[in-house]
Write a protein that holds these residues in place. Sequence first.
Motif, short mmCIF file in Angstrom:
data_model
loop_
_atom_site.label_atom_id
_atom_site.label_comp_id
_atom_site.label_asym_id
_atom_site.label_seq_id
_atom_site.Cartn_x
_atom_site.Cartn_y
_atom_site.Cartn_z
N UNK A 73 0.80 -1.39 -0.15
CA UNK A 73 -0.18 -0.20 -0.01
C UNK A 73 0.77 1.28 -0.09
N UNK A 74 2.02 1.03 0.38
CA UNK A 74 2.95 2.25 0.75
C UNK A 74 4.32 1.98 0.29
N UNK A 75 5.23 2.67 -0.11
CA UNK A 75 6.57 2.53 -0.25
C UNK A 75 6.99 3.83 0.34
N UNK A 76 7.96 3.55 1.56
CA UNK A 76 8.47 4.63 2.41
C UNK A 76 9.89 5.15 1.79
N UNK A 77 10.41 6.38 1.37
CA UNK A 77 11.48 6.42 0.86
C UNK A 77 12.37 7.51 1.92
N UNK A 78 13.40 6.81 2.58
CA UNK A 78 14.28 7.35 3.49
C UNK A 78 15.43 8.18 2.91
N UNK A 123 2.64 11.05 -0.90
CA UNK A 123 2.11 11.19 0.59
C UNK A 123 3.05 11.82 1.28
N UNK A 124 2.87 13.13 1.47
CA UNK A 124 4.07 13.87 1.91
C UNK A 124 3.66 14.18 3.55
N UNK A 125 5.05 13.94 4.25
CA UNK A 125 5.09 13.73 5.51
C UNK A 125 6.07 15.04 6.12
N UNK A 126 5.83 15.31 7.29
CA UNK A 126 6.82 16.27 7.93
C UNK A 126 7.21 15.68 9.44
#
Length: 385
Positions: A73-78, A123-126
Amino acid sequence: MNDMTVSKDIKYIGASDNDLKIFESQYILENGMSYNSYLIKDQKNVIMDTVDERVTDKWLENLEKALEGEKPDYLVISHMEPDHSYNIGLIAEKYPEMKIVGNQLTFNMLSNFFHMDFSNRKFVVMEGDVLDIGKHKLQFFMAPMVHWPEVMVTYEQTEKILFSADGFGKFGSVEKEEEWDCEARRYYFGIVGKYGMQVQALLKKAAKLDIQMICPLHGPILKENLEYYIGKYDTWSKYEPEDEGVFIACSSIYGNTLNVAKEMKKMLEEKGIEKVVLTDLTTEDWAEAVEDAFRYSHMIVASSSYNTGLFPPMKQFLDRLQERNYQNRTVGIIENGSWAPSAGKCMKEMLQNMKNINIIEPTITIKSRMNEENRKQMSEMAEKM
C-alpha cells in the motif's frame, strides 16, 4: 550469517552483493555490500526503501515472497541515493495503486531520477507525522544532511524499531559476520563524517525515543547493546578521539621517509604508548587511513617533498581529512627533502586550516636519510606525544 530477522510482522527483504569490490566508485570492499529493505505487514503493507540496481532480481523475489500474494500500500523513501532508490520507478509501475511516502525534499528530488508523474500518489510527511497502518504506527523524523538533504528516519512505535536510513550502516555483506566497529567506522568517516553537527541533531531526537532495535540500510540489524552503537556515533560525530594513541601517516617516494616513520613508531612504543598505528599512504587503503586518523588522539604526518610542494598521496590524505572536518587532535610533522624541503610547510598550512589542531613544534626536517640529530628530535617529539 548475521541474523536479519526483524519480527513476525516485519520482514527483511534486502540483498547482498558479494561480488562488489568498490562502493561508490571509491571505497574498497573486502566482503561485498548489503542493501537493506524491509516489508511491514499489517492492515496496510509498507515497503521500507528499495535497493541498488545490482540486486534488483533478488530483492523482487524476496518482496513477492514476503507479500504472500498481497500488494503493497505504501513505499517509504528514507533516502534518494541510487543504491536505495534505484527501483522506485520499477515498483511504482508494478503496483500502480501504491502510495509513495516522503518529505517535500524527497519529491523535489524524485523527478531528477524518474520522469514519472507521482502527483496523484505522493504522501508528503513532515517532522513528527505518524502513518497509522493498523497495529503499527510509523513516525517520521527529518535527518537533513545525514548525509543528503532529504534523508528521514522512521520510528515504528509499536515494536520500537528505528529505521535509520544510512545511519548505523557499515560496509560488508550481511552474509559475512565480522566485527562491526572497523567497517562501520570506515563507512561513517568516509561517507557521513563531514556532517557531525547534523548527526548530533539526529541523536538528540533519537534520545527521546524508546529504541529496541535499529534497522539500517546497510549492514546488520542491531538488536542488543544499542547504547554501545549509539555511543560510538556520539563520539564520532563530536569529532572526539575514540582511543588514546598515535596514528602515523606516511607518504614516501623511495623508502627513506617510511624508514623514519617506522623508527618513530618504535620510539613511541618504547616510551610506553600502547596503540601506535602506521599507514603507508602510497600502498594502503586511503579510507582506512582516514578512519584511523579520526580514531586516535594523536597523529604524526611524515612526507617526502615533491616539486617544491607536497607528495600527492599526503596532499590527498590531508584534503580528505579537511573535507570531513578533522579536528580536536595533536599532530606532529616530519618532512623529507634532499635539497629544498617543502613538505613540512605545505602540511602545516593544510593542518592550520582545520579546527582545533595542536601542532607540535618544531617540524622535523630530514635531508634524505635520518641522522643522529634527527633521532634526537624524533625522541623529543615522542615525549611530547
